[in-house]
Design an enzyme around this catalytic site. Sequence first.
Site, PDB file in Angstrom:
ATOM      1  N   TYR A 276      11.781  13.235   4.548  1.00 57.70           N
ATOM      2  CA  TYR A 276      12.573  12.523   5.558  1.00 57.70           C
ATOM      3  C   TYR A 276      14.044  12.900   5.442  1.00 57.70           C
ATOM      4  CZ  TYR A 276       8.312   9.724   5.867  1.00 57.70           C
ATOM      5  OH  TYR A 276       7.014   9.320   6.009  1.00 57.70           O
TER       6      TYR A 276
ATOM      7  N   GLU B  85      -1.379   3.813   0.029  1.00 61.14           N
ATOM      8  CA  GLU B  85      -0.330   2.785  -0.044  1.00 61.14           C
ATOM      9  C   GLU B  85      -0.819   1.533  -0.773  1.00 61.14           C
ATOM     10  OE1 GLU B  85       1.119   2.531   4.054  1.00 61.14           O
ATOM     11  OE2 GLU B  85       2.586   4.101   3.629  1.00 61.14           O
TER      12      GLU B  85
ATOM     13  N   VAL C  45      -0.597  12.810   6.332  1.00 60.96           N
ATOM     14  CA  VAL C  45      -1.101  14.179   6.235  1.00 60.96           C
ATOM     15  C   VAL C  45      -2.174  14.183   5.152  1.00 60.96           C
ATOM     16  CG1 VAL C  45      -0.543  16.582   5.733  1.00 60.96           C
ATOM     17  CG2 VAL C  45       1.128  15.139   6.924  1.00 60.96           C
TER      18      VAL C  45
ATOM     19  N   GLU D  42       4.831   4.043  13.306  1.00 65.88           N
ATOM     20  CA  GLU D  42       4.134   3.050  12.481  1.00 65.88           C
ATOM     21  C   GLU D  42       3.419   3.716  11.310  1.00 65.88           C
ATOM     22  OE1 GLU D  42       3.969  -0.167  12.343  1.00 65.88           O
ATOM     23  OE2 GLU D  42       2.216  -0.409  11.053  1.00 65.88           O
TER      24      GLU D  42
END
Lengths: 167, 167
Positions: free
Chosen positions: B136, B30, B92, B88
């Site tokens: 998602y 990220e 993977v 939170e």
Amino acid sequence: MTSPAVSVRTARPADVPEILAMIRELAEFERALDEVEATEEHLHRTLFADEPAVFGHVAVAADGHLAGLAVWFLNYSTWQGSHGLYLEDLYVRPAHRGQGVGRLLLQTLAAVCVERGYPRFEWWVLDWNESARRVYETVGAEALTEWVPYRVSGAALLRLARPDAPA
Amino acid sequence: MTSPAVSVRTARPADVPEILAMIRELAEFERALDEVEATEEHLHRTLFADEPAVFGHVAVAADGHLAGLAVWFLNYSTWQGSHGLYLEDLYVRPAHRGQGVGRLLLQTLAAVCVERGYPRFEWWVLDWNESARRVYETVGAEALTEWVPYRVSGAALLRLARPDAPA
């Protein structure tokens, strides 16, 4: 921008009817009044449990009526290894807007963060709520536009929980 | 999409070194590795407190190593008068991607929600993380694009907490 006629204190059990009224007023403003399922009993159980996980602060006008509401709980950042404060609801009643009441509630919760060492104070806002967003930017909050909230609920949540169940 | 070689269980104290490694791997992905301040001690104190407020599930590969991680806590909806589950971190490891491990972790947490009566399961994702967003949406999650997260932290948080302090 301060509001000498309004003070902020932690919520008390006697505030519950007005707190629920404000939750409903906020939901109406957010065009979701039909989604409010909370009751006075829910609020009593949640805000005034022996070890509550959800907390309320209220803004009290000079006449003793409630001018605004903040409902919050602790979140957690794995990166920081620390709790933070998440503001679930912030509401100022129309008659008390433009007097710094929202800012006073935000200041109070920021002080809770500093006192307890929580490095982050966070919330969500509806993208079209421009007057709220202006206040948030004035107090130094940053819009995390790179992040998108996701939710699973209702039938989709049941399907995800029981992928092998017959439809 | 299932992953018979991988199983999910709640985190244990012995998992902490690998959990911290996965938190760092996720932060690196990220683009925020420099923001990770968590330590093994933080994680022990948080996940394995007497009454923890933060919880971990891990995905375990056939060889016993950890393939993935979910860290979560309870949030609260004033509208619903109910707790929900907030995820939170979901991670993977690269060697285990494309095998349904993320979905298995999401299914496990959805089952926690259904079992406890939490009506909502929520998380944030970075807008550019398209592969995660595809997963998602496949599992029935809805992007709440109308909501914008806000945050106050660092010097801005101190200023908001102490508006009358000298700069």
